[in-house]
Design a protein around this motif. Structure first.
Motif, PDB file in Angstrom:
ATOM      1  N   ASN A 440       0.686  -1.159  -0.122  1.00 32.21           N
ATOM      2  CA  ASN A 440      -0.038  -0.041   0.126  1.00 32.21           C
ATOM      3  C   ASN A 440       0.857   1.339  -0.239  1.00 32.21           C
ATOM      4  O   ASN A 440       0.710   2.154  -0.793  1.00 32.21           O
ATOM      5  N   VAL A 441       1.810   1.200   0.973  1.00 34.81           N
ATOM      6  CA  VAL A 441       2.582   2.195   0.917  1.00 34.81           C
ATOM      7  C   VAL A 441       3.567   2.677  -0.172  1.00 34.81           C
ATOM      8  O   VAL A 441       4.060   3.582  -0.524  1.00 34.81           O
ATOM      9  N   ALA A 442       4.069   1.475  -0.796  1.00 38.48           N
ATOM     10  CA  ALA A 442       4.838   1.351  -2.210  1.00 38.48           C
ATOM     11  C   ALA A 442       3.884   2.232  -3.201  1.00 38.48           C
ATOM     12  O   ALA A 442       4.618   3.192  -3.861  1.00 38.48           O
ATOM     13  N   GLY A 443       2.691   1.799  -3.351  1.00 39.88           N
ATOM     14  CA  GLY A 443       1.949   2.651  -4.358  1.00 39.88           C
ATOM     15  C   GLY A 443       1.855   4.125  -3.886  1.00 39.88           C
ATOM     16  O   GLY A 443       1.860   4.968  -5.120  1.00 39.88           O
ATOM     17  N   ALA A 444       1.561   4.454  -2.905  1.00 39.20           N
ATOM     18  CA  ALA A 444       1.480   5.747  -2.562  1.00 39.20           C
ATOM     19  C   ALA A 444       2.812   6.640  -2.816  1.00 39.20           C
ATOM     20  O   ALA A 444       2.713   7.895  -3.279  1.00 39.20           O
ATOM     21  N   ASP A 445       3.939   6.188  -2.237  1.00 39.76           N
ATOM     22  CA  ASP A 445       4.977   6.774  -2.347  1.00 39.76           C
ATOM     23  C   ASP A 445       5.721   7.127  -3.557  1.00 39.76           C
ATOM     24  O   ASP A 445       6.081   8.121  -4.294  1.00 39.76           O
ATOM     25  N   LEU A 446       5.677   6.063  -4.513  1.00 33.54           N
ATOM     26  CA  LEU A 446       6.014   6.101  -5.904  1.00 33.54           C
ATOM     27  C   LEU A 446       5.258   6.880  -6.562  1.00 33.54           C
ATOM     28  O   LEU A 446       5.832   7.620  -7.498  1.00 33.54           O
ATOM     29  N   GLN A 447       3.942   6.823  -6.538  1.00 30.99           N
ATOM     30  CA  GLN A 447       3.090   7.631  -7.585  1.00 30.99           C
ATOM     31  C   GLN A 447       3.065   9.203  -7.211  1.00 30.99           C
ATOM     32  O   GLN A 447       3.135  10.008  -7.849  1.00 30.99           O
ATOM     33  N   PHE A 448       3.110   9.478  -5.658  1.00 28.96           N
ATOM     34  CA  PHE A 448       3.147  10.698  -5.395  1.00 28.96           C
ATOM     35  C   PHE A 448       4.713  11.377  -5.665  1.00 28.96           C
ATOM     36  O   PHE A 448       4.358  12.682  -6.071  1.00 28.96           O
ATOM     37  N   ASN A 449       5.507  10.574  -5.817  1.00 30.43           N
ATOM     38  CA  ASN A 449       7.012  11.136  -6.253  1.00 30.43           C
ATOM     39  C   ASN A 449       6.758  11.686  -7.635  1.00 30.43           C
ATOM     40  O   ASN A 449       7.200  12.728  -8.038  1.00 30.43           O
ATOM     41  N   VAL A 450       6.352  10.848  -8.758  1.00 26.99           N
ATOM     42  CA  VAL A 450       6.189  11.131 -10.018  1.00 26.99           C
ATOM     43  C   VAL A 450       5.233  12.289 -10.132  1.00 26.99           C
ATOM     44  O   VAL A 450       5.566  13.224 -11.023  1.00 26.99           O
ATOM     45  N   ALA A 451       4.112  12.090  -9.620  1.00 23.69           N
ATOM     46  CA  ALA A 451       3.039  13.224  -9.692  1.00 23.69           C
ATOM     47  C   ALA A 451       3.644  14.451  -9.166  1.00 23.69           C
ATOM     48  O   ALA A 451       3.339  15.484  -9.974  1.00 23.69           O
TER      49      ALA A 451
END
Length: 568
Positions: A440-451
């Motif tokens: 769950n936190v992998a999805g949040a961290d990676l997507q927020f970085n890119v966005a």
């Protein structure tokens, strides 16, 4: 030189929404560097040594920071600032049982603890973003941090549900005040792509997901050791400390020349007052309807009225933004296909993340009857994994295709929701909950970085705070919508005979709803077309004597351009 001149980012054309030659500014910068390198020497090797040093550089420290220590301190400050609402949401989640017993709160009132903050913050976000760009970013950030600390302390002394909910709503204003200036200063300071910028943004992007996790853990410990009021007192102390810290850590990075306050206030003539009213009322009424729907019934007249009128006001807001010269939300950014798709994927993923985080903690307290301290300990892997994922993100944003990172994040969300949905009341924590939390936190961290990287590049430096406001409006609204939808599912299943026979059924159906949200993100994410982000511009320097180009900085995605120089 003004801070705007020193840190200007590429302008975007209103017709296409694409960047206007970002390499031009890089070429100018490198010509200056080359001139200074060869001014006092005729030795070509010395000049070449300088070029090699630039090529292998991690990136120069922005001029607005007096030292690397201040730079690190500000990135930490910005991360804490953007985590304000998420930290409060984690706190509200972990105190649900003790606060409901102490103040005799209903389930509907409990859901409003975090929903009221998100509602108010989302409504004011765009307006405060534009205001930060027009006035003083540093002053707004410090004021917001101080206000968040003050009203958190007021919540700790609440004597009834209405006191608690009203002040939590007021907390939404300082929570919305701190994010735009933090993002604006960060974006303007790191105007040039580099590995250094990637590291700063990867730390900053951890704010939202990790704020929720640390809010749950730290305030869970405080609640266990003392009571739920201690959680808000701890919140007030932390933000008071960072308020004082901000006077030194936050640099002055503004979009205007230094001038008396009276002259700077003249910029308020450009402020979009009607747009502010429309977005506050429209967003507020729409999210209020979504929050009230699960407890009052979706067919209730006031719920329908709030949602319909809210949508109409938001439509009017869009039409107004088309004609106002300095809009709260420049509509040309929506012509960028990648921008649209990134926002959609972020919204879907964040809805899944927030909903699963809320209901797994609620499940631990209600079904497994765990104490707040035990819940906090079981959620601790999210914090540790989140820090590790963000370190990884800072190392790979400029190396790995960012579309793949968005897809990986979406698949991680989906994997987490599937594990939660197959969980039973007595399932092994290590087999289901632990891997789901890490994914769950992998999805949040990676997507927020890119966005975050892409959104801030979508607007020029004098609108960086507004860019952060636009992004966070959708993040906050998605939080409210996610809890509204999943609470409606939970409540509808709870009332059925099957749920009475199997108390786990209501949680299973709720987690299955999050599967649909995460799966939608998986479907959309491959259509995003990104390369890498955060690479330094590449410039080829043609030495007339060597008769061959010399690389100055590494990059991907921006074609090199020869620059004629004389190293004599």
């Amino acid at each position: 030189m003004s801070s705007r001149q020193a840190g200007e980012s590429p302008e975007k054309g209103p017709e296409t929404g694409s960047l206007n030659s970002p390499r031009d500014s890089a070429m100018e910068m490198d010509e200056e560097n080359l001139a200074s390198a060869g001014a006092g020497s005729d030795n070509k090797e010395a000049g070449m040594s300088k070029l090699k040093r630039i090529k292998t550089s991690f990136g120069d420290r922005p001029e607005c920071f007096k030292s690397t220590f201040q730079e690190i301190a500000f990135v930490l400050q910005a991360t804490v600032a953007t985590a304000s609402s998420a930290f409060l949401a984690g706190t509200a989640l972990i105190i649900t049982v003790p606060v409901s017993m102490d103040l005799n709160m209903t389930q509907g009132q409990i859901s409003w603890i975090s929903a009221s903050t998100s509602l108010v913050a989302g409504a004011f976000q765009l307006a405060l973003g534009q205001l930060a760009d027009l006035t003083d970013r540093k002053a707004m950030l410090i004021t917001g941090m101080a206000g968040f600390s003050l009203f958190s302390l007021v919540v700790a002394f609440a004597q009834n549900p209405f006191w608690l909910l009203i002040v939590c709503g007021v907390l939404g204003i300082p929570a919305a005040m701190v994010v735009p200036p933090a993002i604006g200063i960060l974006g303007a300071a790191y105007a040039t792509p580099s590995k250094r910028k990637n590291a700063a943004f990867s730390s900053f992007s951890a704010g939202n997901p990790l704020g929720f996790v640390f809010g749950t853990i730290l305030c869970g410990v405080a609640t266990q050791l003392f009571n739920w009021r201690a959680a808000f007192i701890l919140l007030a102390i932390i933000w008071a400390a960072f308020t004082g810290f901000a006077f030194w850590a936050v640099p002055n990075v503004e979009t205007f020349e230094k001038a008396p306050l009276r002259e700077r206030l003249g910029a308020l003539k450009q402020f979009d007052y009607l747009g502010t009213v429309l977005t506050i009322l429209g967003t507020g009424m729409f999210t209020a309807g979504l929050t009230l729907g699960p407890q009052d019934g979706w067919s209730a007249a006031h719920v329908i009225a709030l949602i319909v009128v809210g949508i109409l006001l938001l439509v009017a807001f869009v039409f107004w933004e088309k004609v106002f010269p300095t809009p709260l939300m420049p509509l040309y950014i929506w012509k960028d296909r990648n921008f649209r798709l990134i926002i959609i994927v972020i919204v879907l993923g964040n809805m899944s993340f927030q909903a699963t985080g809320f209901w797994i903690a609620f499940f631990m307290q209600q079904v497994q009857q765990l104490s707040t301290l035990n819940v906090a300990v079981r959620l601790l892997p999210m914090a540790i994994a989140g820090l590790l994922w963000n370190v990884l993100a800072g190392q790979i944003l400029h190396r790995v295709n960012n579309t793949l990172l968005m897809v990986f994040g979406a698949v991680s969300y989906l994997g987490a929701t599937i594990l939660f949905s197959f969980m039973s009341a007595d399932s092994s924590y290590w087999a289901f909950v632990f891997p789901a939390l890490v994914l769950n936190v992998a999805g949040a961290d990676l997507q927020f970085n890119v966005a975050n990287m892409y959104v801030l590049q979508s607007l020029p430096s004098h609108q960086q705070s507004l860019a952060g406001g636009i992004f966070n409006v959708f993040v906050r609204l998605s939080n409210t919508v996610a809890l509204g939808i999943t609470t409606a599912i939970f409540s509808s299943v709870e009332a059925t005979p099957a749920s009475l026979a199997d108390p786990m059924l209501r949680y299973t159906r709720t987690f299955q709803t999050t599967i649909a949200l995460a799966a939608a993100g998986v479907v959309v994410s491959p259509f995003i077309k990104l390369g890498t982000q955060g690479n330094a511009p590449k410039v080829e320097v043609c030495d007339e004597k060597l008769k061959e180009p010399v690389d100055v900085m590494e990059t991907t995605g921006i074609p090199s351009q020869p620059v004629e120089t004389d190293l004599k």
